[in-house]
Write an enzyme that holds these catalytic residues in place. Sequence first.
Site, PDB file in Angstrom:
ATOM      1  N   ASN A 116       1.199  -1.017   0.188  1.00 22.02           N
ATOM      2  CA  ASN A 116       0.020  -0.050   0.340  1.00 22.02           C
ATOM      3  C   ASN A 116       1.007   1.663   0.013  1.00 22.02           C
ATOM      4  O   ASN A 116       0.684   2.302  -0.524  1.00 22.02           O
ATOM      5  CB  ASN A 116      -1.077   0.030   0.892  1.00 22.02           C
ATOM      6  CG  ASN A 116      -1.997  -0.682   1.243  1.00 22.02           C
ATOM      7  OD1 ASN A 116      -2.116  -1.467   0.613  1.00 22.02           O
ATOM      8  ND2 ASN A 116      -3.121  -1.647   2.182  1.00 22.02           N
ATOM      9  N   HIS A 162     -16.956  36.233 -31.182  1.00 19.10           N
ATOM     10  CA  HIS A 162     -18.126  35.686 -31.802  1.00 19.10           C
ATOM     11  C   HIS A 162     -18.123  34.812 -33.397  1.00 19.10           C
ATOM     12  O   HIS A 162     -19.044  34.778 -34.575  1.00 19.10           O
ATOM     13  CB  HIS A 162     -19.487  36.523 -31.973  1.00 19.10           C
ATOM     14  CG  HIS A 162     -19.915  37.283 -30.917  1.00 19.10           C
ATOM     15  ND1 HIS A 162     -20.707  36.200 -29.735  1.00 19.10           N
ATOM     16  CD2 HIS A 162     -19.446  38.508 -29.966  1.00 19.10           C
ATOM     17  CE1 HIS A 162     -20.754  37.443 -28.674  1.00 19.10           C
ATOM     18  NE2 HIS A 162     -19.357  38.410 -28.556  1.00 19.10           N
ATOM     19  N   SER A 283      -9.118  11.875 -48.921  1.00 24.22           N
ATOM     20  CA  SER A 283      -9.714  11.349 -48.323  1.00 24.22           C
ATOM     21  C   SER A 283     -10.174  10.058 -49.735  1.00 24.22           C
ATOM     22  O   SER A 283      -9.327   9.813 -50.566  1.00 24.22           O
ATOM     23  CB  SER A 283     -11.563  12.146 -49.502  1.00 24.22           C
ATOM     24  OG  SER A 283     -12.140  11.552 -49.950  1.00 24.22           O
ATOM     25  N   LYS A 289      -9.525  15.848 -51.746  1.00 18.95           N
ATOM     26  CA  LYS A 289      -9.913  16.186 -50.635  1.00 18.95           C
ATOM     27  C   LYS A 289      -8.069  16.234 -49.797  1.00 18.95           C
ATOM     28  O   LYS A 289      -6.704  15.635 -50.002  1.00 18.95           O
ATOM     29  CB  LYS A 289      -9.877  15.576 -50.098  1.00 18.95           C
ATOM     30  CG  LYS A 289     -11.612  16.122 -49.160  1.00 18.95           C
ATOM     31  CD  LYS A 289     -12.179  17.229 -49.105  1.00 18.95           C
ATOM     32  CE  LYS A 289     -13.388  16.557 -47.962  1.00 18.95           C
ATOM     33  NZ  LYS A 289     -13.873  17.402 -47.283  1.00 18.95           N
ATOM     34  N   GLU A 296      -8.124  17.735 -35.875  1.00 21.57           N
ATOM     35  CA  GLU A 296      -9.629  16.999 -35.130  1.00 21.57           C
ATOM     36  C   GLU A 296      -9.018  15.528 -34.890  1.00 21.57           C
ATOM     37  O   GLU A 296      -9.912  15.333 -33.272  1.00 21.57           O
ATOM     38  CB  GLU A 296     -10.410  16.404 -36.375  1.00 21.57           C
ATOM     39  CG  GLU A 296     -10.434  17.531 -37.452  1.00 21.57           C
ATOM     40  CD  GLU A 296     -11.116  17.222 -38.964  1.00 21.57           C
ATOM     41  OE1 GLU A 296     -11.091  15.578 -39.192  1.00 21.57           O
ATOM     42  OE2 GLU A 296     -11.900  17.856 -39.690  1.00 21.57           O
TER      43      GLU A 296
HETATM   44  N1  ARG Z   1      -1.603  -3.201  -7.580  1.00 15.37           N
HETATM   45  C1  ARG Z   1      -2.164  -2.826  -5.960  1.00 15.37           C
HETATM   46  C2  ARG Z   1      -2.113  -1.099  -6.647  1.00 15.37           C
HETATM   47  O1  ARG Z   1      -1.701  -1.124  -7.772  1.00 15.37           O
HETATM   48  C3  ARG Z   1      -0.879  -2.421  -5.083  1.00 15.37           C
HETATM   49  C4  ARG Z   1      -1.270  -2.440  -3.684  1.00 15.37           C
HETATM   50  C5  ARG Z   1      -1.903  -3.918  -3.784  1.00 15.37           C
HETATM   51  N2  ARG Z   1      -2.466  -3.732  -1.709  1.00 15.37           N
HETATM   52  C6  ARG Z   1      -3.283  -4.433  -1.792  1.00 15.37           C
HETATM   53  N3  ARG Z   1      -3.895  -4.545  -0.183  1.00 15.37           N
HETATM   54  N4  ARG Z   1      -3.523  -5.285  -2.575  1.00 15.37           N
HETATM   55  O2  ARG Z   1      -3.244  -0.677  -6.500  1.00 15.37           O
END
Ligand code: ARG
Length: 462
Positions: A116, A162, A283, A289, A296
Amino acid sequence: MVKNKNNKAIWNTRIKKDVSTLFQKVGNSINIDKKLFKEDIDGSIVHVEMLFRQKIISFKIKNKIIYGLNKIKKEIQINKFDYNKKYEDIHMNIEKRLFQIIGEEAGYMHTARSRNDQVITDFKMWVTSSTKEINKNLDNIIKTILKVSEKNIETIMPGFTHLKNAQAVSFAHYLMAYVEMFNRDKQRFSNNLESLSECPLGVAALTGTSFNIDRNFTSKKLGFKKPTNNSIDTVADRDFVLDFLYSVSVCSMHMSRIAEELIIWNSDGFNLINLSDKVVTGSSIMPQKKNPDLLEFLRGKTGSTYGNLFSMLTILKGLPISYFKDLQDDKEILFGSNETLNNCIAILNEVLKNLKPNKQKMLELANTGYITATDLADYLVQNHSMPFRKAYQTTSSIVNFAEKKKKKLNELSIEELKKIEPKLTIEVLKVFNLKNSINSKKSYGGTSFDNIKKMIMKYKKT
Ligand code: ARG
């Protein structure tokens, strides 16, 4: 490369069955987050250096892990790394490979951290360098615009409001407006660097850790300013992703407006600019064209960058704080926006480099639509002490008269003008000259040739 014998998930002691093959297929993110391999390895190296300094792991283990990580980095760089979807993401793929290379001691690497904090540390580092990369690309496009502007200071065209002829301007003044837009984009991206400067590493899953880690060390070594303050907020925070996506959206919106403007000027109705053959397509049925497809394309791509911003806002809405799998999509979204933006900047740069104004047509169009009417009103105020509203009305009567006579303002004789405003003298005729009109706009930021020259110089110096 060594065949992976232990191809089990890291949590296989607790979870007895392999995750369903469908989830393995859709829930993995390796093909997306493998972009983070360098940041992930650099982060892990600094992490184990810190673990050693803090006497959490031995010198020998630290060195073994760093050796293995460097080997993995090489393997990835020379395309010899075997990514496995089964290990979900880049973090687990690298850890698994480390086990194969150095054996069980690889197990010390993940002490005092979680994926995490690992993933957002990697991600923040990646976003920081791509933010700087975007700003370099914006610098390139600004340089191109300055070059084209320099050549077109005295190219006269109608300024539109405009889409109707409003007042005469220099073509370079329009182009320099684009410089202002891109300069603000650069500023906006630079402002984001502040919130990217706090290091998440060490907050672990969501609580911090019982190990005596040194977050200031890892933070500094990885190029951050300081560690983040709250472990729960840290794993939950994706504001930096939103900031990036918003900045990309604004920059795309600028490019889309420019693209639309150039498409209009390039249309057969206006015919004010010519696009190079490099940036038009033909085109399949109409042989004559030359379509402005690339412009675009970048106008259209703004739709997907807005979409990405809204996807991320929607993912975060209602998500309790700390980590949830929902967050994994942040990378696919941001990588997509980043790539699209850089492509669009490169395309627009190519278009602008090769763009040729149709000077004759610009001048002709600038000579229609009573474009010097405001100059006449200003003249009446400045030379005949009229209140502006009175001067405005007198000028309107002159325009109506010219329209009735099917004449341009500069085709009216002094006698005709005097019929409507007896105070006028022959001197007034100079206000109908487009060059005079443009050069009278000397107020700061106005279109006079001198102002433009100064502004180009100012930007060339920075
Ligand atoms: N691949 C996961 C993500 O990008 C990494 C974190 C995973 N953590 C967990 N508790 N599953 O979010």
